[in-house]
Design a protein around this motif. Structure first.
Motif, mmCIF file in Angstrom:
data_model
loop_
_atom_site.group_PDB
_atom_site.id
_atom_site.type_symbol
_atom_site.label_atom_id
_atom_site.label_comp_id
_atom_site.label_asym_id
_atom_site.label_seq_id
_atom_site.Cartn_x
_atom_site.Cartn_y
_atom_site.Cartn_z
ATOM 1 N N VAL A 1 0.845 -1.191 0.000
ATOM 2 C CA VAL A 1 0.000 0.000 0.000
ATOM 3 C C VAL A 1 0.879 1.239 0.000
ATOM 4 C CG1 VAL A 1 -1.769 1.322 1.233
ATOM 5 C CG2 VAL A 1 -1.847 -1.187 1.257
ATOM 6 N N GLY A 2 0.702 2.083 -0.997
ATOM 7 C CA GLY A 2 1.297 3.409 -0.987
ATOM 8 C C GLY A 2 0.311 4.378 -0.371
ATOM 9 N N SER A 3 0.732 5.069 0.677
ATOM 10 C CA SER A 3 -0.160 5.934 1.444
ATOM 11 C C SER A 3 0.274 7.385 1.285
ATOM 12 C CB SER A 3 -0.132 5.530 2.927
ATOM 13 O OG SER A 3 -0.897 6.423 3.708
ATOM 14 N N GLY A 4 -0.547 8.163 0.590
ATOM 15 C CA GLY A 4 -0.236 9.571 0.376
ATOM 16 C C GLY A 4 -1.508 10.353 0.158
ATOM 17 N N LEU A 5 -1.505 11.215 -0.839
ATOM 18 C CA LEU A 5 -2.691 11.967 -1.225
ATOM 19 C C LEU A 5 -2.575 12.294 -2.701
ATOM 20 C CD1 LEU A 5 -2.871 14.468 1.780
ATOM 21 C CD2 LEU A 5 -4.588 12.745 1.272
ATOM 22 N N SER A 6 -3.682 12.198 -3.418
ATOM 23 C CA SER A 6 -3.637 12.533 -4.841
ATOM 24 C C SER A 6 -3.525 14.040 -5.053
ATOM 25 C CB SER A 6 -4.873 11.982 -5.559
ATOM 26 O OG SER A 6 -6.062 12.534 -5.012
ATOM 27 N N TYR A 7 -3.891 14.818 -4.037
ATOM 28 C CA TYR A 7 -3.717 16.276 -4.053
ATOM 29 C C TYR A 7 -3.179 16.679 -2.698
ATOM 30 C CZ TYR A 7 -4.767 21.284 -4.203
ATOM 31 O OH TYR A 7 -4.658 22.661 -4.165
ATOM 32 N N HIS A 8 -2.083 17.461 -2.679
ATOM 33 C CA HIS A 8 -1.506 17.861 -1.392
ATOM 34 C C HIS A 8 -0.858 19.237 -1.509
ATOM 35 C CE1 HIS A 8 1.295 17.642 2.170
ATOM 36 N NE2 HIS A 8 0.149 17.228 2.697
ATOM 37 N N ASN A 9 -1.687 20.236 -1.344
ATOM 38 C CA ASN A 9 -1.209 21.612 -1.296
ATOM 39 C C ASN A 9 -1.947 22.294 -0.164
ATOM 40 O OD1 ASN A 9 -0.537 24.299 -1.588
ATOM 41 N ND2 ASN A 9 -0.766 24.327 -3.828
ATOM 42 N N LEU A 10 -1.332 22.328 0.999
ATOM 43 C CA LEU A 10 -2.005 22.823 2.196
ATOM 44 C C LEU A 10 -2.282 24.320 2.142
ATOM 45 C CD1 LEU A 10 -0.079 20.792 4.947
ATOM 46 C CD2 LEU A 10 -2.225 20.228 3.775
ATOM 47 N N ARG A 11 -1.674 25.021 1.190
ATOM 48 C CA ARG A 11 -1.917 26.449 1.041
ATOM 49 C C ARG A 11 -3.024 26.744 0.032
ATOM 50 N NH1 ARG A 11 4.000 29.491 1.386
ATOM 51 N NH2 ARG A 11 4.643 28.543 3.371
ATOM 52 N N ASN A 12 -3.587 25.723 -0.542
ATOM 53 C CA ASN A 12 -4.647 25.924 -1.539
ATOM 54 C C ASN A 12 -5.677 24.811 -1.384
ATOM 55 O OD1 ASN A 12 -5.996 27.156 -3.676
ATOM 56 N ND2 ASN A 12 -4.886 25.983 -5.223
ATOM 57 N N PHE A 13 -6.569 25.015 -0.401
ATOM 58 C CA PHE A 13 -7.623 24.054 -0.111
ATOM 59 C C PHE A 13 -8.977 24.710 -0.363
ATOM 60 C CE2 PHE A 13 -7.188 19.947 2.356
ATOM 61 C CZ PHE A 13 -5.950 19.618 1.817
ATOM 62 N N GLY A 14 -10.024 23.885 -0.352
ATOM 63 C CA GLY A 14 -11.372 24.406 -0.452
ATOM 64 C C GLY A 14 -11.810 24.681 -1.873
ATOM 65 N N PRO A 15 -12.907 25.440 -2.038
ATOM 66 C CA PRO A 15 -13.494 25.660 -3.368
ATOM 67 C C PRO A 15 -12.515 26.249 -4.382
ATOM 68 C CG PRO A 15 -15.007 26.371 -1.649
ATOM 69 C CD PRO A 15 -13.711 26.054 -0.958
ATOM 70 N N GLN A 16 -11.617 27.110 -3.919
ATOM 71 C CA GLN A 16 -10.694 27.745 -4.857
ATOM 72 C C GLN A 16 -9.703 26.762 -5.481
ATOM 73 O OE1 GLN A 16 -10.708 28.184 -1.593
ATOM 74 N NE2 GLN A 16 -8.624 28.110 -0.761
ATOM 75 N N ALA A 17 -9.578 25.591 -4.871
ATOM 76 C CA ALA A 17 -8.651 24.582 -5.390
ATOM 77 C C ALA A 17 -9.329 23.564 -6.297
ATOM 78 C CB ALA A 17 -7.966 23.864 -4.227
ATOM 79 N N HIS A 18 -10.616 23.726 -6.540
ATOM 80 C CA HIS A 18 -11.323 22.722 -7.329
ATOM 81 C C HIS A 18 -10.721 22.566 -8.728
ATOM 82 C CE1 HIS A 18 -14.678 20.234 -8.712
ATOM 83 N NE2 HIS A 18 -14.662 20.966 -9.822
ATOM 84 N N GLY A 19 -10.477 23.674 -9.388
ATOM 85 C CA GLY A 19 -9.999 23.617 -10.761
ATOM 86 C C GLY A 19 -8.650 22.940 -10.901
ATOM 87 N N VAL A 20 -7.699 23.322 -10.060
ATOM 88 C CA VAL A 20 -6.359 22.732 -10.182
ATOM 89 C C VAL A 20 -6.358 21.275 -9.740
ATOM 90 C CG1 VAL A 20 -5.124 24.909 -10.052
ATOM 91 C CG2 VAL A 20 -5.637 23.664 -7.930
ATOM 92 N N SER A 21 -7.127 20.958 -8.699
ATOM 93 C CA SER A 21 -7.166 19.563 -8.250
ATOM 94 C C SER A 21 -7.849 18.683 -9.292
ATOM 95 C CB SER A 21 -7.855 19.435 -6.886
ATOM 96 O OG SER A 21 -9.215 19.844 -6.935
#
Length: 299
Positions: free
Chosen positions: A200-220
């Motif tokens: 099992v590789g354990s990480g995150l498919s998106y990990h930018n703690l400075r860009n979370f929430g609705p504003q990150a929808h497009g880039v994620s």
């Protein structure tokens, strides 16, 4: 996509281990039908399984997908080899501790989350086997007999195996985070799949703690779409080459300013190179807007 039952993970404080036991790594003649898959999972943020009161339904879909993994696999693994985004070392380092302690490698969470315990046993036997496979591939490796469990292991495991009754060994990333080297690591570990060890590789498919929430929808979404095309929709034969060049993907550095949460994917893919991929978890509005996924490879 494997169906995931709808569940709400119940709050927990202590999960006791079963006694340490010897594991069977002798499936030399295992057939392809008995081979275990590999996974790259999104492990969530911090000690989320112990924060149901604070988080409400935020993690219900992720919890359901993780809890469904034993059904997908169809049997209980002898052990799990977990490659966590939260452990980097100068050389690949295998956890050799038979009773790993907890590492509370997070900050700013409620006081009770620094007392939680997930007590699955380690496996020095598996650690030795992992070291042997990595060394045979010409990669640098060592065993750390003291290393504990970080939250990249114990948070998802609390949902996957809440009884803590499956031995788990962690394996570090190597500093430098070279995707080709971690794909090679996965190839070296592939025989474990025929020995009833789940990788099992354990990480995150998106990990930018400075860009979370609705504003990150497009880039994620842009990166997640590329990731799904690279590891699921595209031909398996070209998958590794695309992942080596992951930084050229749409919104790659917006999704992963630093790639430690993506690199465990390379290990899961390398261990199932040439086999099909499948998305087993997906949300379009996690934490208010993030597009996130988990993947399974082979078997």
């Amino acid at each position: 996509m494997h169906g995931s039952p709808s569940i709400s993970l119940q709050e927990m404080s202590t999960v006791d281990a079963t006694p340490s036991r010897s594991i069977d790594l002798t499936h030399d003649n295992a057939s392809a039908s008995s081979r275990l898959p590999t996974y790259f999972i999104s492990h969530g943020g911090g000690p989320w399984p112990w924060m149901k009161k604070e988080m409400g339904p935020t993690y219900d879909q992720l919890a359901a997908s993780l809890a469904d993994m034993p059904r997908q696999i169809g049997r209980t693994p002898s052990a799990i080899l977990m490659v966590s985004a939260h452990w980097e070392a100068p050389v690949f380092t295998v956890q050799g501790n038979p009773k790993p302690p907890m590492i509370y490698d997070y900050g700013g969470f409620p006081a009770h989350t620094y007392e939680v315990h997930y007590g699955s046993p380690g496996s020095p036997e598996l650690a030795q086997r992992v070291q042997s496979l990595i060394a045979a591939a010409g990669l640098p490796v060592q065993i750390d007999p003291e290393r504990g469990y970080d939250h990249g292991m114990f948070s998802p495991m609390a949902a996957m195996y809440p009884k803590a009754d499956v031995p788990v060994v962690q394996l570090s990333l190597r500093r430098g985070l070279d995707p080709a080297e971690h794909l090679a690591l996965g190839r070296a570990l592939a025989p474990l799949r025929d020995e009833n060890v789940l990788i099992v590789g354990s990480g995150l498919s998106y990990h930018n703690l400075r860009n979370f929430g609705p504003q990150a929808h497009g880039v994620s979404k842009a990166f997640d779409d590329w990731l799904d095309d690279a590891v699921v929709q595209g031909a398996p034969a070209g998958r590794s080459a695309r992942l080596i060049d992951w930084a050229s993907a749409p919104a790659a550095r917006m999704a992963h300013p630093r790639e430690e949460h993506l690199i465990p994917l390379m290990v899961a893919v390398g261990a199932a190179e040439g086999e099909t991929g499948e998305r087993v978890y997906h949300e379009d509005a996690f934490m208010g807007g993030l597009v996130v996924s988990s993947f399974r490879f082979g078997a």
